[in-house]
Design a protein around this motif. Sequence first.
Motif, PDB file in Angstrom:
ATOM      1  N   GLY A  23      73.986  69.259  84.851  1.00 42.29           N
ATOM      2  CA  GLY A  23      72.648  68.840  85.260  1.00 42.29           C
ATOM      3  C   GLY A  23      71.963  68.013  84.178  1.00 42.29           C
ATOM      4  O   GLY A  23      71.347  66.988  84.456  1.00 42.29           O
ATOM      5  N   ARG A  24      72.105  68.467  82.912  1.00 44.51           N
ATOM      6  CA  ARG A  24      71.492  67.713  81.800  1.00 44.51           C
ATOM      7  C   ARG A  24      72.173  66.367  81.623  1.00 44.51           C
ATOM      8  O   ARG A  24      71.520  65.359  81.377  1.00 44.51           O
ATOM      9  CB  ARG A  24      71.556  68.521  80.504  1.00 44.51           C
ATOM     10  N   ILE A  25      73.514  66.352  81.731  1.00 42.92           N
ATOM     11  CA  ILE A  25      74.238  65.078  81.601  1.00 42.92           C
ATOM     12  C   ILE A  25      73.776  64.097  82.673  1.00 42.92           C
ATOM     13  O   ILE A  25      73.540  62.924  82.417  1.00 42.92           O
ATOM     14  CB  ILE A  25      75.768  65.297  81.697  1.00 42.92           C
ATOM     15  N   LEU A  26      73.622  64.604  83.890  1.00 40.85           N
ATOM     16  CA  LEU A  26      73.160  63.747  84.982  1.00 40.85           C
ATOM     17  C   LEU A  26      71.706  63.319  84.783  1.00 40.85           C
ATOM     18  O   LEU A  26      71.268  62.312  85.344  1.00 40.85           O
ATOM     19  CB  LEU A  26      73.313  64.462  86.331  1.00 40.85           C
ATOM     20  N   GLY A  27      70.973  64.092  84.011  1.00 40.33           N
ATOM     21  CA  GLY A  27      69.561  63.773  83.782  1.00 40.33           C
ATOM     22  C   GLY A  27      68.651  64.332  84.857  1.00 40.33           C
ATOM     23  O   GLY A  27      67.563  63.809  85.106  1.00 40.33           O
ATOM     24  N   LEU A  28      69.089  65.416  85.500  1.00 36.09           N
ATOM     25  CA  LEU A  28      68.342  65.938  86.651  1.00 36.09           C
ATOM     26  C   LEU A  28      67.003  66.552  86.257  1.00 36.09           C
ATOM     27  O   LEU A  28      66.174  66.840  87.108  1.00 36.09           O
ATOM     28  CB  LEU A  28      69.183  66.963  87.413  1.00 36.09           C
ATOM     29  N   ASP A  29      66.816  66.771  84.951  1.00 36.31           N
ATOM     30  CA  ASP A  29      65.520  67.273  84.488  1.00 36.31           C
ATOM     31  C   ASP A  29      64.525  66.129  84.285  1.00 36.31           C
ATOM     32  O   ASP A  29      63.422  66.339  83.788  1.00 36.31           O
ATOM     33  CB  ASP A  29      65.706  68.065  83.178  1.00 36.31           C
ATOM     34  N   GLY A  30      64.917  64.921  84.711  1.00 29.58           N
ATOM     35  CA  GLY A  30      64.123  63.734  84.420  1.00 29.58           C
ATOM     36  C   GLY A  30      62.813  63.633  85.179  1.00 29.58           C
ATOM     37  O   GLY A  30      61.791  63.289  84.646  1.00 29.58           O
ATOM     38  N   LEU A  31      62.845  63.987  86.456  1.00 32.29           N
ATOM     39  CA  LEU A  31      61.684  63.815  87.335  1.00 32.29           C
ATOM     40  C   LEU A  31      61.081  62.411  87.229  1.00 32.29           C
ATOM     41  O   LEU A  31      59.885  62.245  86.981  1.00 32.29           O
ATOM     42  CB  LEU A  31      60.636  64.903  87.084  1.00 32.29           C
ATOM     43  N   TYR A  32      61.939  61.439  87.416  1.00 33.15           N
ATOM     44  CA  TYR A  32      61.508  60.046  87.358  1.00 33.15           C
ATOM     45  C   TYR A  32      60.535  59.733  88.506  1.00 33.15           C
ATOM     46  O   TYR A  32      60.824  60.037  89.670  1.00 33.15           O
ATOM     47  CB  TYR A  32      62.729  59.130  87.462  1.00 33.15           C
ATOM     48  N   PRO A  33      59.418  59.114  88.186  1.00 30.52           N
ATOM     49  CA  PRO A  33      58.427  58.802  89.233  1.00 30.52           C
ATOM     50  C   PRO A  33      58.979  57.778  90.237  1.00 30.52           C
ATOM     51  O   PRO A  33      59.465  56.722  89.835  1.00 30.52           O
ATOM     52  CB  PRO A  33      57.232  58.256  88.458  1.00 30.52           C
ATOM     53  N   THR A  34      58.873  58.118  91.504  1.00 31.05           N
ATOM     54  CA  THR A  34      59.613  57.410  92.552  1.00 31.05           C
ATOM     55  C   THR A  34      58.720  57.085  93.739  1.00 31.05           C
ATOM     56  O   THR A  34      57.868  57.894  94.117  1.00 31.05           O
ATOM     57  CB  THR A  34      60.770  58.328  93.027  1.00 31.05           C
ATOM     58  N   VAL A  35      58.944  55.895  94.302  1.00 29.83           N
ATOM     59  CA  VAL A  35      58.266  55.556  95.559  1.00 29.83           C
ATOM     60  C   VAL A  35      59.291  55.363  96.665  1.00 29.83           C
ATOM     61  O   VAL A  35      60.432  54.972  96.400  1.00 29.83           O
ATOM     62  CB  VAL A  35      57.403  54.274  95.442  1.00 29.83           C
ATOM     63  N   LEU A  36      58.872  55.669  97.865  1.00 29.73           N
ATOM     64  CA  LEU A  36      59.722  55.483  99.035  1.00 29.73           C
ATOM     65  C   LEU A  36      59.129  54.362  99.876  1.00 29.73           C
ATOM     66  O   LEU A  36      57.941  54.391 100.201  1.00 29.73           O
ATOM     67  CB  LEU A  36      59.801  56.788  99.830  1.00 29.73           C
TER      68      LEU A  36
END
Lengths: 226, 226
Positions: A83-96
């Motif tokens: 999960g850390r390698i993937l960066g899943l803790d990132g919570l990148y701000p996203t628009v749809l």
Amino acid sequence: MAQERLVAMKTETVSFSVVRRLPRYYRFLSDLHAAEVTRISSRQLAELMGITSSQIRQDLNCFGGFGQQGYGYNVEQLHSAIGRILGLDGLYPTVLIGAGNLGRAIGTKMDFEANGFRLIGAFDQSPEKIGKEMRNLTVQDVATLAAFCREEHPLVAMICLPPDAAKAVCAVLYEGGVRAFWNFSHYNILADYPDAAVENVHLEDSLMTLCYRLTHPTGVPEQDET
Amino acid sequence: MAQERLVAMKTETVSFSVVRRLPRYYRFLSDLHAAEVTRISSRQLAELMGITSSQIRQDLNCFGGFGQQGYGYNVEQLHSAIGRILGLDGLYPTVLIGAGNLGRAIGTKMDFEANGFRLIGAFDQSPEKIGKEMRNLTVQDVATLAAFCREEHPLVAMICLPPDAAKAVCAVLYEGGVRAFWNFSHYNILADYPDAAVENVHLEDSLMTLCYRLTHPTGVPEQDET
């Protein structure tokens, strides 16, 4: 702020086929963890995932390796590490962008937070869709997207639009600082913005592959994914 | 009848990574054909697709090869040939299960006929969805699915359901003769029906890969797909 974080990350070069398999590892480990399995051998994990155990060891060695001789893998630790390698803790701000059936399916069904993203805005151009609720958000007029980008600094956009509409919207998004695209349209974003991070989802490709499998029932040696 | 046709087809064994690339070739050739390009060199096609021209020659040689020295490929002929290899002229009878946002997006947006399938039924269990129109079809009660299979003999099912619901429905479908699944649920169909043709669409995997790209901006050596 999110961009500073990007620059600060460690940047190993890992082959793309390994990267492509990481989400599968993560998914299987999520299921094992949910089923309260605490440890697993590479042989057992390989059997479950339909790949070889040497493949698993090889893949994980790209990131330093995680198993212990005679013990196997600690499920929870490996799950967190991937999960850390993937960066899943990132919570990148996203628009749809696009609140039709597809946008609505994506916007309401996906667990963005668990996959590293935080949805901060949804946009459409259709008067029937603007103002409707979607996942605690109100669908906004795409005409206000540039202003939104200036104020909220989204870094990621999910493009649920036809290709023609996608091109114009991606120009606004890129100008507004968006550097990553989850692209369901057929518009070739990379051709215009080669420095962007792009994941294209071509559902037709999957459908055509199914058609091949049906047409050549003994002609596909392996099923590579489950 | 559709099953007889399956048995009668030629069955070469081609590596799965080649098969996976065929829809991409088909897609690029469709665009070229639509743009009235009549011929293209393997170098030009390679550049457009972001792969090497030796890869293209190697892939197409699996099916006999199609290029002519000094001429390149005839776009229309190669497009048709790959379509035939994929089996896109099949029009396999297909049902769609689940008429929520995702099912509706799939059911209304995809050009099934162009990709080898013919949608003959749509099903849901929710009273609010049963009876609604979708693409010239009326959504039927999933409780009538077994009877529908006995009468209409669908060969393919598109599963737009949560995993729990998917397991029960797939049992009915398999019992009713369905042998191919386009699976958007996380239910592992192959584990229960190893002889089925299955294409899983794990949208989360794509989302996590995007997250990796964002987190390791210089850590992904190539973009392998456009």
